[in-house]
Enzyme design. Structure first.
Site, PDB file in Angstrom:
ATOM      1  N   LYS A 126      35.474   9.338 -26.656  1.00 37.98           N
ATOM      2  CA  LYS A 126      35.652  10.133 -25.433  1.00 37.98           C
ATOM      3  C   LYS A 126      35.734  11.594 -25.833  1.00 37.98           C
ATOM      4  CE  LYS A 126      36.086   9.323 -21.031  1.00 37.98           C
ATOM      5  NZ  LYS A 126      35.625   8.162 -20.259  1.00 37.98           N
ATOM      6  N   ASP A 166      32.151  11.893 -16.962  1.00 38.13           N
ATOM      7  CA  ASP A 166      33.459  11.382 -16.543  1.00 38.13           C
ATOM      8  C   ASP A 166      33.944  12.400 -15.504  1.00 38.13           C
ATOM      9  OD1 ASP A 166      35.606   9.202 -17.438  1.00 38.13           O
ATOM     10  OD2 ASP A 166      36.738  11.035 -17.149  1.00 38.13           O
TER      11      ASP A 166
HETATM   12  P1  NDP Z   1      34.649  12.712 -10.415  1.00 35.91           P
HETATM   13  O1  NDP Z   1      34.917  14.025 -11.050  1.00 35.91           O
HETATM   14  O2  NDP Z   1      33.314  12.448  -9.843  1.00 35.91           O
HETATM   15  O3  NDP Z   1      35.714  12.447  -9.270  1.00 35.91           O
HETATM   16  C1  NDP Z   1      37.074  12.437  -9.526  1.00 35.91           C
HETATM   17  C2  NDP Z   1      37.817  12.206  -8.238  1.00 35.91           C
HETATM   18  O4  NDP Z   1      39.190  11.954  -8.539  1.00 35.91           O
HETATM   19  C3  NDP Z   1      37.791  13.410  -7.314  1.00 35.91           C
HETATM   20  O5  NDP Z   1      37.865  12.994  -5.996  1.00 35.91           O
HETATM   21  C4  NDP Z   1      39.043  14.164  -7.740  1.00 35.91           C
HETATM   22  O6  NDP Z   1      39.592  15.012  -6.753  1.00 35.91           O
HETATM   23  C5  NDP Z   1      39.988  13.017  -7.996  1.00 35.91           C
HETATM   24  N1  NDP Z   1      40.975  13.446  -8.988  1.00 35.91           N
HETATM   25  C6  NDP Z   1      40.739  13.885 -10.246  1.00 35.91           C
HETATM   26  N2  NDP Z   1      41.857  14.258 -10.849  1.00 35.91           N
HETATM   27  C7  NDP Z   1      42.817  14.075  -9.947  1.00 35.91           C
HETATM   28  C8  NDP Z   1      44.221  14.277  -9.978  1.00 35.91           C
HETATM   29  N3  NDP Z   1      44.832  14.775 -11.067  1.00 35.91           N
HETATM   30  N4  NDP Z   1      44.922  13.930  -8.871  1.00 35.91           N
HETATM   31  C9  NDP Z   1      44.298  13.430  -7.772  1.00 35.91           C
HETATM   32  N5  NDP Z   1      42.966  13.230  -7.686  1.00 35.91           N
HETATM   33  C10 NDP Z   1      42.253  13.542  -8.754  1.00 35.91           C
HETATM   34  O7  NDP Z   1      35.019  11.620 -11.525  1.00 35.91           O
HETATM   35  P2  NDP Z   1      34.601  10.084 -11.597  1.00 35.91           P
HETATM   36  O8  NDP Z   1      34.478   9.513 -10.247  1.00 35.91           O
HETATM   37  O9  NDP Z   1      33.476   9.975 -12.544  1.00 35.91           O
HETATM   38  O10 NDP Z   1      35.869   9.456 -12.346  1.00 35.91           O
HETATM   39  C11 NDP Z   1      36.974   8.918 -11.647  1.00 35.91           C
HETATM   40  C12 NDP Z   1      37.750   7.982 -12.560  1.00 35.91           C
HETATM   41  O11 NDP Z   1      36.906   6.911 -12.982  1.00 35.91           O
HETATM   42  C13 NDP Z   1      38.270   8.607 -13.849  1.00 35.91           C
HETATM   43  O12 NDP Z   1      39.487   7.975 -14.209  1.00 35.91           O
HETATM   44  C14 NDP Z   1      37.211   8.233 -14.870  1.00 35.91           C
HETATM   45  O13 NDP Z   1      37.730   8.219 -16.184  1.00 35.91           O
HETATM   46  C15 NDP Z   1      36.877   6.834 -14.396  1.00 35.91           C
HETATM   47  N6  NDP Z   1      35.593   6.288 -14.804  1.00 35.91           N
HETATM   48  C16 NDP Z   1      34.427   6.965 -14.577  1.00 35.91           C
HETATM   49  C17 NDP Z   1      33.226   6.402 -14.935  1.00 35.91           C
HETATM   50  C18 NDP Z   1      31.932   7.051 -14.623  1.00 35.91           C
HETATM   51  O14 NDP Z   1      30.912   6.451 -14.922  1.00 35.91           O
HETATM   52  N7  NDP Z   1      31.899   8.235 -14.030  1.00 35.91           N
HETATM   53  C19 NDP Z   1      33.171   5.106 -15.628  1.00 35.91           C
HETATM   54  C20 NDP Z   1      34.437   4.449 -15.740  1.00 35.91           C
HETATM   55  C21 NDP Z   1      35.594   5.045 -15.355  1.00 35.91           C
HETATM   56  P3  NDP Z   1      39.444  16.614  -6.902  1.00 35.91           P
HETATM   57  O15 NDP Z   1      37.992  16.874  -6.697  1.00 35.91           O
HETATM   58  O16 NDP Z   1      40.329  17.160  -5.860  1.00 35.91           O
HETATM   59  O17 NDP Z   1      39.878  16.949  -8.312  1.00 35.91           O
HETATM   60  O1  2IT Z   2      35.138   5.757 -18.676  1.00 35.31           O
HETATM   61  C1  2IT Z   2      33.944   5.432 -18.786  1.00 35.31           C
HETATM   62  O2  2IT Z   2      33.612   4.271 -19.073  1.00 35.31           O
HETATM   63  C2  2IT Z   2      32.919   6.449 -18.546  1.00 35.31           C
HETATM   64  N1  2IT Z   2      33.254   7.582 -18.191  1.00 35.31           N
HETATM   65  C3  2IT Z   2      31.474   6.127 -18.743  1.00 35.31           C
HETATM   66  C4  2IT Z   2      31.081   6.307 -20.177  1.00 35.31           C
HETATM   67  C5  2IT Z   2      29.621   6.164 -20.496  1.00 35.31           C
HETATM   68  O3  2IT Z   2      29.318   6.377 -21.685  1.00 35.31           O
HETATM   69  O4  2IT Z   2      28.801   5.852 -19.638  1.00 35.31           O
END
Ligand code: NDP
Ligand code: 2IT
Length: 445
Positions: A126, A166
């Site tokens: 990461k 992420d």
């Molecule tokens: P994005 O940046 O697209 O979206 C994040 C969302 O979560 C936004 O709505 C944001 O709100 C909110 N958020 C972030 N930080 C906070 C906080 N401290 N308190 C409240 N709300 C918060 O990220 P992703 O959708 O990609 O990721 C979301 C989660 O999923 C993370 O935990 C990530 O690690 C996990 N994840 C992502 C993957 C991927 O493929 N993208 C794969 C697997 C897991 P705001 O805009 O107001 O900050």
């Molecule tokens: O938390 C996760 O699994 C991710 N943000 C996706 C990682 C990836 O390499 O696609």
């Protein structure tokens, strides 16, 4: 905790002071591993746990850039290359002001076991930076990404380390990062990053994969308890990449998603979230969630209380770590929630998880339920290696099969260890043993 595990855990605490999220992630895994160590003493003799807890390599670097006002700005960049026993380092990059080494290490540690569970040949890593894309202009985001990659590129490669997105890193940022990598190396090495645009090596379904995957996993869990998503009320926290596509798929399968959020508050929409409007507000306008409610009569915005007070059958925390706390879990239980599946990484605090498990709620840990994103990244790597690109339906079918297999691997392992339905135990043990066996096979390296 088992005494062997406690010894290693104490060492983790001593070696990584102040990294509370990392400690939490290690403890959550260790709490499941007692029965495994009793069965497999070679893991203790081979110091497998101490080895897995110490990243193979940790890179911390300065990211200098110039803002629109001409001022020099400095951020801190990270890449924790955790484990390469199952394949090249693989895992996303997070740009968020809260990023520090402890966050990146917790995410990297989780990624090892998640990637193992996918069944794909990918190691765990990461990275990221304490940079806030929300408060930067488009040009600043580009310059930041270019500077970040100017240091990171020397550590990457399709057989070495393959980042993706992420929080705060989506298609736009991956484009700037890939452009700079290509320029510095003079190589159009598409397998070096995933989440790319579709015209330059990206895979169909990667954008949707994490959110869709969570819902495919929930579908399997509901079948197991004789229920279905059809007609179910669902709440999804966040409104980023994972949340949006979890909402889309849940509604395609007949559920009504009545609430979503961002860090400023949440909206309740009893008619069901209009996902096209949500995409427009969050992805095109890059606006706050309140704007969704401003444009839709049936929606109400709130910046008080918590999204988890909304009565639902299925709760999908898809925002960030430790967002669903003990009192939230109690509210969900009081409202008779049936399934909680983590779309984010470690969104439920340990106390919240305990409340849900004690109440008999079906609970899926992120390393299982959100693995569809990284699994589809591995499919993107396969397409890149073959210089091929697959259709949407074909790729989506592979994702569904992968989520089905992860579900069965977790459920089967939980049953084997005498705790049917305990997906936490199943995911941790199944994810860990595959890595541990590979660590032993490769000797002391
Ligand atoms: P994005 O940046 O697209 O979206 C994040 C969302 O979560 C936004 O709505 C944001 O709100 C909110 N958020 C972030 N930080 C906070 C906080 N401290 N308190 C409240 N709300 C918060 O990220 P992703 O959708 O990609 O990721 C979301 C989660 O999923 C993370 O935990 C990530 O690690 C996990 N994840 C992502 C993957 C991927 O493929 N993208 C794969 C697997 C897991 P705001 O805009 O107001 O900050
Ligand atoms: O938390 C996760 O699994 C991710 N943000 C996706 C990682 C990836 O390499 O696609």
């Amino acid at each position: 905790m088992d005494t062997q595990l406690q010894k290693v855990y104490d060492q983790v605490l001593r070696r990584n002071p102040g990294e509370v999220e990392f400690h939490q992630a290690v403890k959550e895994v260790f709490d499941s591993l007692g029965p495994v160590l009793r069965k497999r003493p070679e893991y203790v003799e081979g110091a497998v746990l101490s080895r897995i807890c110490e990243p193979e390599r940790q890179i911390i670097f300065r990211v200098p850039w110039v803002d629109d006002a001409g001022r020099v700005r400095i951020n801190r960049g990270f890449r924790v290359e955790y484990s390469s026993v199952l394949g090249p380092y693989k895992g996303g990059l997070r740009f968020h002001p809260s990023v520090y080494l402890g966050i990146i290490k917790f995410l990297g540690f989780e990624q090892i076991f998640k990637n193992s569970l996918t069944g794909m040949p990918i190691g765990g890593a990461k990275g990221g930076a304490d940079f806030d894309p929300h408060s930067a202009s488009e040009a600043e985001v580009m310059r930041f990404c270019q500077s970040f990659m100017t240091e990171l590129y020397r550590h990457l490669g399709e057989h070495t380390d393959v980042p993706a997105g992420d929080i705060g890193v989506g298609g736009r940022e991956i484009g700037y990062l890939f452009g700079q990598y290509k320029r510095i190396t003079n190589r159009h090495e598409s397998g070096v990053l995933t989440g790319k645009g579709l015209t330059w090596g990206g895979s169909l379904v990667r954008t949707e994969a994490t959110g869709y995957g969570v819902v495919y996993f929930v579908n399997e869990m509901m079948q197991e308890i004789g229920r279905s998503l059809e007609g179910a009320r669902v709440a999804v926290s966040g409104s980023g990449n994972v949340a949006i596509y979890a909402i889309e798929k849940a509604q395609q399968l007949g559920a009504t998603v009545v609430a979503c959020s961002d860090s400023s508050g949440y909206v309740v929409d009893e008619r069901g979230i209009d996902v096209e409007l949500l995409k427009h507000v969050k992805e095109v306008e890059r606006e706050r969630i309140r704007c969704y409610a401003d444009r839709r009569d049936s929606a109400v915005f709130s910046d008080r209380g918590s999204i988890w007070q909304v009565p639902v059958e299925v709760a999908l925390p898809c925002a960030t770590q430790n967002e669903l706390r003990e009192e939230d879990a109690r509210a969900l239980v009081a409202n008779r929630v049936a399934v909680v599946a983590e779309g984010a990484n470690m969104p439920c605090t340990p106390a919240a998880t305990a409340v849900l498990q004690e109440a008999g709620v079906n609970f899926a840990p992120g390393k299982a339920s959100n693995a569809g994103g990284v699994a589809t990244s591995a499919l993107e790597m396969q397409q890149n290696a073959a210089r091929d690109s697959w259709g949407f339906a074909e790729t989506d079918a592979k994702l569904q099969e992968i989520m089905h297999d992860i579900h069965d691997r977790c459920a089967g392992t939980a049953e084997e260890y005498g705790q049917p339905g305990n997906y936490i135990l199943g995911a941790n043990i199944a994810g860990f043993t595959k890595v541990a066996d590979a660590v032993i096979a490769m000797g002391v390296v």
